[in-house]
Design a protein around this motif. Sequence first.
Motif, PDB file in Angstrom:
ATOM      1  N   VAL A  70      25.149 -39.696  21.087  1.00 54.07           N
ATOM      2  CA  VAL A  70      23.665 -39.156  21.066  1.00 54.07           C
ATOM      3  C   VAL A  70      22.543 -39.932  21.100  1.00 54.07           C
ATOM      4  CG1 VAL A  70      23.085 -37.686  19.113  1.00 54.07           C
ATOM      5  CG2 VAL A  70      22.686 -36.912  21.220  1.00 54.07           C
ATOM      6  N   SER A  71      22.589 -40.527  20.309  1.00 54.25           N
ATOM      7  CA  SER A  71      20.981 -41.641  20.014  1.00 54.25           C
ATOM      8  C   SER A  71      21.204 -42.295  21.515  1.00 54.25           C
ATOM      9  CB  SER A  71      21.078 -42.463  18.831  1.00 54.25           C
ATOM     10  OG  SER A  71      19.987 -41.374  18.303  1.00 54.25           O
ATOM     11  N   ALA A  72      22.372 -43.370  21.447  1.00 51.76           N
ATOM     12  CA  ALA A  72      22.989 -44.181  23.059  1.00 51.76           C
ATOM     13  C   ALA A  72      22.454 -43.461  23.382  1.00 51.76           C
ATOM     14  CB  ALA A  72      24.279 -45.041  21.997  1.00 51.76           C
ATOM     15  N   ALA A  73      23.115 -42.701  23.609  1.00 53.58           N
ATOM     16  CA  ALA A  73      22.873 -41.424  25.235  1.00 53.58           C
ATOM     17  C   ALA A  73      21.677 -41.598  25.623  1.00 53.58           C
ATOM     18  CB  ALA A  73      23.330 -40.313  25.372  1.00 53.58           C
ATOM     19  N   ARG A  74      21.300 -40.968  24.967  1.00 55.22           N
ATOM     20  CA  ARG A  74      19.440 -40.956  24.897  1.00 55.22           C
ATOM     21  C   ARG A  74      18.584 -41.626  25.417  1.00 55.22           C
ATOM     22  NH1 ARG A  74      18.228 -36.141  20.316  1.00 55.22           N
ATOM     23  NH2 ARG A  74      18.789 -34.011  21.548  1.00 55.22           N
ATOM     24  N   ASN A  75      19.139 -42.309  24.495  1.00 53.83           N
ATOM     25  CA  ASN A  75      18.201 -44.331  25.101  1.00 53.83           C
ATOM     26  C   ASN A  75      18.347 -44.603  26.318  1.00 53.83           C
ATOM     27  OD1 ASN A  75      16.936 -44.261  22.568  1.00 53.83           O
ATOM     28  ND2 ASN A  75      18.057 -45.587  21.515  1.00 53.83           N
ATOM     29  N   ALA A  76      19.777 -44.108  26.903  1.00 58.29           N
ATOM     30  CA  ALA A  76      19.925 -44.671  28.300  1.00 58.29           C
ATOM     31  C   ALA A  76      19.552 -44.273  28.992  1.00 58.29           C
ATOM     32  CB  ALA A  76      21.833 -44.348  28.228  1.00 58.29           C
ATOM     33  N   GLY A  77      19.060 -42.385  29.181  1.00 57.14           N
ATOM     34  CA  GLY A  77      18.829 -42.366  29.834  1.00 57.14           C
ATOM     35  C   GLY A  77      17.027 -42.547  29.772  1.00 57.14           C
ATOM     36  N   LEU A  78      16.870 -42.623  28.817  1.00 50.73           N
ATOM     37  CA  LEU A  78      14.665 -42.728  28.420  1.00 50.73           C
ATOM     38  C   LEU A  78      14.576 -44.293  29.105  1.00 50.73           C
ATOM     39  CD1 LEU A  78      13.988 -42.443  24.754  1.00 50.73           C
ATOM     40  CD2 LEU A  78      12.879 -41.331  26.543  1.00 50.73           C
ATOM     41  N   ARG A  79      15.764 -45.596  29.521  1.00 49.75           N
ATOM     42  CA  ARG A  79      15.064 -46.335  29.668  1.00 49.75           C
ATOM     43  C   ARG A  79      15.751 -46.412  31.709  1.00 49.75           C
ATOM     44  NH1 ARG A  79      18.933 -48.144  25.997  1.00 49.75           N
ATOM     45  NH2 ARG A  79      21.194 -47.969  27.385  1.00 49.75           N
ATOM     46  N   VAL A  80      15.926 -45.275  32.075  1.00 52.48           N
ATOM     47  CA  VAL A  80      15.932 -45.369  33.550  1.00 52.48           C
ATOM     48  C   VAL A  80      14.764 -43.773  33.906  1.00 52.48           C
ATOM     49  CG1 VAL A  80      18.228 -45.818  34.340  1.00 52.48           C
ATOM     50  CG2 VAL A  80      17.846 -43.508  33.521  1.00 52.48           C
ATOM     51  N   ALA A  81      14.141 -43.169  32.834  1.00 50.00           N
ATOM     52  CA  ALA A  81      13.910 -42.214  33.748  1.00 50.00           C
ATOM     53  C   ALA A  81      12.020 -42.221  34.017  1.00 50.00           C
ATOM     54  CB  ALA A  81      13.217 -41.256  32.120  1.00 50.00           C
ATOM     55  N   SER A  82      11.709 -41.431  35.238  1.00 49.29           N
ATOM     56  CA  SER A  82      10.482 -42.334  36.003  1.00 49.29           C
ATOM     57  C   SER A  82       9.525 -41.181  35.855  1.00 49.29           C
ATOM     58  CB  SER A  82      11.789 -42.313  37.457  1.00 49.29           C
ATOM     59  OG  SER A  82      11.660 -41.617  38.493  1.00 49.29           O
ATOM     60  N   GLY A  83       9.749 -40.202  35.150  1.00 43.76           N
ATOM     61  CA  GLY A  83       8.735 -38.957  35.129  1.00 43.76           C
ATOM     62  C   GLY A  83       7.384 -39.458  34.158  1.00 43.76           C
ATOM     63  N   GLU A  84       6.413 -38.480  34.904  1.00 45.97           N
ATOM     64  CA  GLU A  84       5.524 -38.544  33.943  1.00 45.97           C
ATOM     65  C   GLU A  84       5.118 -38.015  32.297  1.00 45.97           C
ATOM     66  OE1 GLU A  84       1.875 -36.439  34.803  1.00 45.97           O
ATOM     67  OE2 GLU A  84       2.730 -36.566  37.798  1.00 45.97           O
ATOM     68  N   TYR A  85       6.619 -37.212  32.001  1.00 47.08           N
ATOM     69  CA  TYR A  85       6.226 -36.660  30.924  1.00 47.08           C
ATOM     70  C   TYR A  85       8.304 -37.066  30.781  1.00 47.08           C
ATOM     71  CZ  TYR A  85       1.933 -35.426  29.924  1.00 47.08           C
ATOM     72  OH  TYR A  85       0.763 -35.560  29.711  1.00 47.08           O
TER      73      TYR A  85
END
Length: 343
Positions: A70-85
């Motif tokens: 789950v940690s690696a999966a969330r980090n993968a999402g964080l790398r492409v997140a474009s939102g203000e929050y």
Amino acid sequence: MRNKVSVIIPVYNAEKYLEECILSLLNQTLHACEFIFVNDGSSDNSRFLIERYKKKDGRIKLINQENQGVSAARNAGLRVASGEYVGFVDADDYVKRDMYQTLYAAAERHGCDVVISNFESELEGSKVITSYSFPSDELLDRDYIVQTIMPYLLKTDDLNAVWNKIYRTDMLVEHQIVFPVSMALGEDGMFNMLLYGYASTMIYVKYTGYHYREVEGSATRNIKDKDYFGKAIEVYRLSPPPIYTEMLQSVSVHQLKSTRLIKSLVSYIYVYFKPSKDMSFMKRYSYVRKMISSSQVREALPLYWDEMQGSLGRYERFVISMVKARSTIGLYCAVTYSRLRNS
């Protein structure tokens, strides 16, 4: 136009509840969101279900990767997140239609780094709302975070979750805050510790929009395969981020960590003395006996007692007295009585 909230959803073999999760996100009253699903090597139909909804709604993004946790999966999402929050949702949970509208409105109104809300848990048909005693709808500054939130994270577990919050993306990027990939349990707590080490402002809204479903086989239910107490000991031994030792005295940190360990121990005693088809009674009995005899528990007990004795009820006092006496049979009787009384 920049998205207001990026929601990251790690997915691993979640097809049973995944559609309900997806629909609860697509129906958000705050439309300026992106939903980043990270398929972490699922072997069921989770990927195909996400792809089907992705064709219908361009706000869905899909990342496919081999199973890494789950940690690696969330980090993968964080790398492409474009939102203000950034917000997080687990694939077997769901949110109310106004969840992100409510949290984003609070963030925008005050320009804060973090917004915290309540959440509802469902376990075996019973629903419980977790709320907090923090001042609500009021901008809480760095002093409050240092004096209240940082000690709170060391002392207890109920603020650990990331899915009842949104975080300012620029702050995460600036301080390179990510989830630790080496932790099997407790990764949410460490993420929050890192974050609050740098957060300047926060808001608590007395609103319950997140529905947490504790399913069979989840990390918090699988007593046969998960060494809960071993993980609690790891957390107890783990040094908090360096900024904590700068802000808090070492004696205070040790006492807070001791309080957390004994609180965890008491909850695990209840879990392991609850009837279970996954583990025999004798194995569960032996596990409890091992827990209460551990050197870390013996070390933490006096500090816990100094911190908590004035706020304990009769049941908690009796349980602690049985732990002190290393009476496994006494603990079994206490848990059995409590369960029968509450049934």
